[in-house]
Write a protein that holds these residues in place. Sequence first.
Motif, PDB file in Angstrom:
ATOM      1  N   VAL A  38       5.266   1.633  -3.899  1.00 48.94           N
ATOM      2  CA  VAL A  38       5.043   2.869  -3.135  1.00 48.94           C
ATOM      3  C   VAL A  38       5.234   2.590  -1.644  1.00 48.94           C
ATOM      4  O   VAL A  38       4.750   1.588  -1.112  1.00 48.94           O
ATOM      5  CB  VAL A  38       3.631   3.417  -3.411  1.00 48.94           C
ATOM      6  CG1 VAL A  38       3.314   4.602  -2.505  1.00 48.94           C
ATOM      7  CG2 VAL A  38       3.503   3.804  -4.880  1.00 48.94           C
ATOM      8  N   ALA A  39       5.926   3.502  -0.979  1.00 47.76           N
ATOM      9  CA  ALA A  39       6.219   3.367   0.448  1.00 47.76           C
ATOM     10  C   ALA A  39       5.352   4.315   1.260  1.00 47.76           C
ATOM     11  O   ALA A  39       5.078   5.436   0.832  1.00 47.76           O
ATOM     12  CB  ALA A  39       7.692   3.667   0.706  1.00 47.76           C
ATOM     13  N   GLU A  40       4.912   3.863   2.411  1.00 51.68           N
ATOM     14  CA  GLU A  40       4.144   4.704   3.333  1.00 51.68           C
ATOM     15  C   GLU A  40       5.037   5.078   4.509  1.00 51.68           C
ATOM     16  O   GLU A  40       5.656   4.201   5.137  1.00 51.68           O
ATOM     17  CB  GLU A  40       2.901   3.962   3.825  1.00 51.68           C
ATOM     18  CG  GLU A  40       2.021   4.815   4.695  1.00 51.68           C
ATOM     19  CD  GLU A  40       0.538   4.517   4.495  1.00 51.68           C
ATOM     20  OE1 GLU A  40      -0.240   4.921   5.361  1.00 51.68           O
ATOM     21  OE2 GLU A  40       0.166   3.899   3.482  1.00 51.68           O
ATOM     22  N   ASN A  41       5.109   6.388   4.817  1.00 54.57           N
ATOM     23  CA  ASN A  41       6.114   6.891   5.743  1.00 54.57           C
ATOM     24  C   ASN A  41       5.505   7.579   6.957  1.00 54.57           C
ATOM     25  O   ASN A  41       4.465   8.231   6.857  1.00 54.57           O
ATOM     26  CB  ASN A  41       7.025   7.889   5.025  1.00 54.57           C
ATOM     27  CG  ASN A  41       7.679   7.282   3.798  1.00 54.57           C
ATOM     28  OD1 ASN A  41       8.167   6.157   3.830  1.00 54.57           O
ATOM     29  ND2 ASN A  41       7.663   8.011   2.694  1.00 54.57           N
ATOM     30  N   VAL A  42       6.210   7.451   8.080  1.00 58.95           N
ATOM     31  CA  VAL A  42       5.859   8.174   9.306  1.00 58.95           C
ATOM     32  C   VAL A  42       7.080   8.961   9.745  1.00 58.95           C
ATOM     33  O   VAL A  42       8.179   8.400   9.881  1.00 58.95           O
ATOM     34  CB  VAL A  42       5.425   7.209  10.432  1.00 58.95           C
ATOM     35  CG1 VAL A  42       5.225   7.968  11.740  1.00 58.95           C
ATOM     36  CG2 VAL A  42       4.147   6.471  10.042  1.00 58.95           C
ATOM     37  N   HIS A  43       6.891  10.276   9.946  1.00 59.57           N
ATOM     38  CA  HIS A  43       7.976  11.144  10.409  1.00 59.57           C
ATOM     39  C   HIS A  43       7.738  11.539  11.867  1.00 59.57           C
ATOM     40  O   HIS A  43       6.595  11.732  12.294  1.00 59.57           O
ATOM     41  CB  HIS A  43       8.058  12.416   9.560  1.00 59.57           C
ATOM     42  CG  HIS A  43       8.567  12.186   8.172  1.00 59.57           C
ATOM     43  ND1 HIS A  43       7.780  11.662   7.157  1.00 59.57           N
ATOM     44  CD2 HIS A  43       9.793  12.412   7.625  1.00 59.57           C
ATOM     45  CE1 HIS A  43       8.497  11.573   6.051  1.00 59.57           C
ATOM     46  NE2 HIS A  43       9.715  12.021   6.304  1.00 59.57           N
TER      47      HIS A  43
ATOM     48  N   SER B  47       2.055  -0.061   0.866  1.00 63.73           N
ATOM     49  CA  SER B  47       1.245   1.000   1.452  1.00 63.73           C
ATOM     50  C   SER B  47      -0.216   0.571   1.488  1.00 63.73           C
ATOM     51  O   SER B  47      -0.658  -0.225   0.652  1.00 63.73           O
ATOM     52  CB  SER B  47       1.391   2.278   0.620  1.00 63.73           C
ATOM     53  OG  SER B  47       0.409   3.233   0.973  1.00 63.73           O
ATOM     54  N   ILE B  48      -0.961   1.125   2.470  1.00 63.54           N
ATOM     55  CA  ILE B  48      -2.393   0.829   2.531  1.00 63.54           C
ATOM     56  C   ILE B  48      -3.200   1.863   1.734  1.00 63.54           C
ATOM     57  O   ILE B  48      -4.429   1.776   1.698  1.00 63.54           O
ATOM     58  CB  ILE B  48      -2.900   0.792   3.987  1.00 63.54           C
ATOM     59  CG1 ILE B  48      -2.724   2.159   4.667  1.00 63.54           C
ATOM     60  CG2 ILE B  48      -2.214  -0.308   4.768  1.00 63.54           C
ATOM     61  CD1 ILE B  48      -3.406   2.240   6.015  1.00 63.54           C
ATOM     62  N   ALA B  49      -2.514   2.810   1.112  1.00 67.47           N
ATOM     63  CA  ALA B  49      -3.211   3.782   0.270  1.00 67.47           C
ATOM     64  C   ALA B  49      -3.901   3.070  -0.888  1.00 67.47           C
ATOM     65  O   ALA B  49      -3.460   2.002  -1.339  1.00 67.47           O
ATOM     66  CB  ALA B  49      -2.224   4.817  -0.263  1.00 67.47           C
ATOM     67  N   ALA B  50      -4.964   3.663  -1.386  1.00 68.23           N
ATOM     68  CA  ALA B  50      -5.714   3.069  -2.494  1.00 68.23           C
ATOM     69  C   ALA B  50      -4.808   2.823  -3.689  1.00 68.23           C
ATOM     70  O   ALA B  50      -3.894   3.604  -3.961  1.00 68.23           O
ATOM     71  CB  ALA B  50      -6.866   3.987  -2.894  1.00 68.23           C
ATOM     72  N   GLU B  51      -5.070   1.723  -4.393  1.00 68.67           N
ATOM     73  CA  GLU B  51      -4.230   1.343  -5.529  1.00 68.67           C
ATOM     74  C   GLU B  51      -4.197   2.449  -6.585  1.00 68.67           C
ATOM     75  O   GLU B  51      -3.151   2.736  -7.174  1.00 68.67           O
ATOM     76  CB  GLU B  51      -4.767   0.048  -6.144  1.00 68.67           C
ATOM     77  CG  GLU B  51      -3.789  -0.632  -7.101  1.00 68.67           C
ATOM     78  CD  GLU B  51      -2.531  -1.140  -6.415  1.00 68.67           C
ATOM     79  OE1 GLU B  51      -1.443  -0.978  -7.017  1.00 68.67           O
ATOM     80  OE2 GLU B  51      -2.631  -1.668  -5.298  1.00 68.67           O
TER      81      GLU B  51
ATOM     82  N   ALA C 145       7.999  -9.986   7.048  1.00 72.88           N
ATOM     83  CA  ALA C 145       6.945 -10.840   7.606  1.00 72.88           C
ATOM     84  C   ALA C 145       5.978 -11.229   6.501  1.00 72.88           C
ATOM     85  O   ALA C 145       5.959 -10.633   5.423  1.00 72.88           O
ATOM     86  CB  ALA C 145       6.206 -10.117   8.731  1.00 72.88           C
ATOM     87  N   ALA C 146       5.160 -12.228   6.794  1.00 71.96           N
ATOM     88  CA  ALA C 146       4.179 -12.696   5.807  1.00 71.96           C
ATOM     89  C   ALA C 146       3.091 -11.656   5.588  1.00 71.96           C
ATOM     90  O   ALA C 146       2.536 -11.536   4.499  1.00 71.96           O
ATOM     91  CB  ALA C 146       3.566 -14.019   6.262  1.00 71.96           C
ATOM     92  N   GLU C 147       2.769 -10.894   6.629  1.00 72.03           N
ATOM     93  CA  GLU C 147       1.738  -9.855   6.557  1.00 72.03           C
ATOM     94  C   GLU C 147       2.306  -8.540   7.071  1.00 72.03           C
ATOM     95  O   GLU C 147       3.126  -8.527   7.991  1.00 72.03           O
ATOM     96  CB  GLU C 147       0.507 -10.245   7.392  1.00 72.03           C
ATOM     97  CG  GLU C 147      -0.154 -11.553   6.977  1.00 72.03           C
ATOM     98  CD  GLU C 147      -0.869 -11.430   5.636  1.00 72.03           C
ATOM     99  OE1 GLU C 147      -1.171 -10.287   5.224  1.00 72.03           O
ATOM    100  OE2 GLU C 147      -1.116 -12.486   5.004  1.00 72.03           O
ATOM    101  N   THR C 148       1.830  -7.449   6.501  1.00 74.47           N
ATOM    102  CA  THR C 148       2.304  -6.126   6.920  1.00 74.47           C
ATOM    103  C   THR C 148       2.041  -5.883   8.392  1.00 74.47           C
ATOM    104  O   THR C 148       2.887  -5.330   9.109  1.00 74.47           O
ATOM    105  CB  THR C 148       1.626  -5.028   6.081  1.00 74.47           C
ATOM    106  OG1 THR C 148       1.853  -5.279   4.695  1.00 74.47           O
ATOM    107  CG2 THR C 148       2.175  -3.653   6.430  1.00 74.47           C
TER     108      THR C 148
END
Length: 376
Positions: free
Chosen positions: A205-210, A222-226, A356-359
């Motif tokens: 799942v991808a988290e997007n900014v418009h 994504s940082i959204a809940a699993e 990167a190793a971390e988001t």
Amino acid sequence: MILPGATLGMLGGGQLGRMFTTAAQTMGYKVIVLDPDKNSPAGIIADQHICAAYTDESALAELAQLCSAITTEFENIPASTLAFLEQRTVVHPSSTALASTQNRNVEKNFIRAQGIATVPFVKINCSDDIDNLGSQISFPAILKVATFGYDGKGQIVCEDLSAVYAAFDAMGQKECVLEQRIDLEREISVVLARGQDGQITPFPVAENVHINGILHSTTVPSIAAESLQQTAIEMASKIAEGLAYVGTMAVEFFVSKQGDIIANEIAPRPHNSGHYTLDACRTSQFEQQVRMLCGLPAGNAELISPVVMINLLGDVWGNSQPHWNKLLTQPDIKLHLYGKKEARAGRKMGHFNVLAAETSQAMELASQTFEAIKAD
């Protein structure tokens, strides 16, 4: 199975067609692009470019005769064009699947028929429909043209009823949809591949900014809940099954501050928010598109690195060229340019992926680099 050495057809010559062409050629296929623009990004790298309108039946018949299978890069190809081609060769996605996604009102009704929530909406065909809105929609709302709208084009924010009348006039009184705005927590999307056997392979799942209605960045994971991410994948899969879809497709979702997940739009093709897969997954969304078209099993969609994708619009060019040295000296940034001859404000010219190793590291480097490369 359609195996390497065969010729594949692509309706549409933009950046999505270009990246499909690159993936197909890498796998050993020949590609013929049909597009009316002689300088189309996909047409200039394809094995053959048929420069013709999407409704030119003689050109379409030639394409069908030369190709073992045909696909499309965007949903605004007339469904009748795909129906014409389906009589002559393999076509994925189907004309019926495409028709369900070309009109926002039809699309939202289809999504609801799958038991999946959408924002409250009302079809606007004429001024009388606005007169009769009553309490169906709360404000603020967004009036969107029902067809041919994309990247923030063809939509106007309306703060009250009088603004809806003005917006409808500004749209030329074409069929529209009035959507209620929601209290938004985040926007996410699911890109998946569905095979001719019904097997579904989702990407992470991808988290997007418009910004101004155009995708600016995609962050994965994504940082959204699993649990929310899993629900989104299940909803997108249900939509793909309902369409009997074959190919790569995406579904965009809103997540409200109340924790509700709401389907926004279906993209019956690879999607801008899936460009991260080119560098951060074992298989890209474009290779999956080739595989699904050719009846091959899906590739492994596993994420191999946290990633942030940044869109590059023509605004970044200014009156010259971006400062590419600020990007290309970074070993973990991958640049993808689309071969478009003219940079214009709001026009998608390319993107870059930061690994990167971390988001958090990818996000910081992506932001710094985006600011650093802007032309003076």
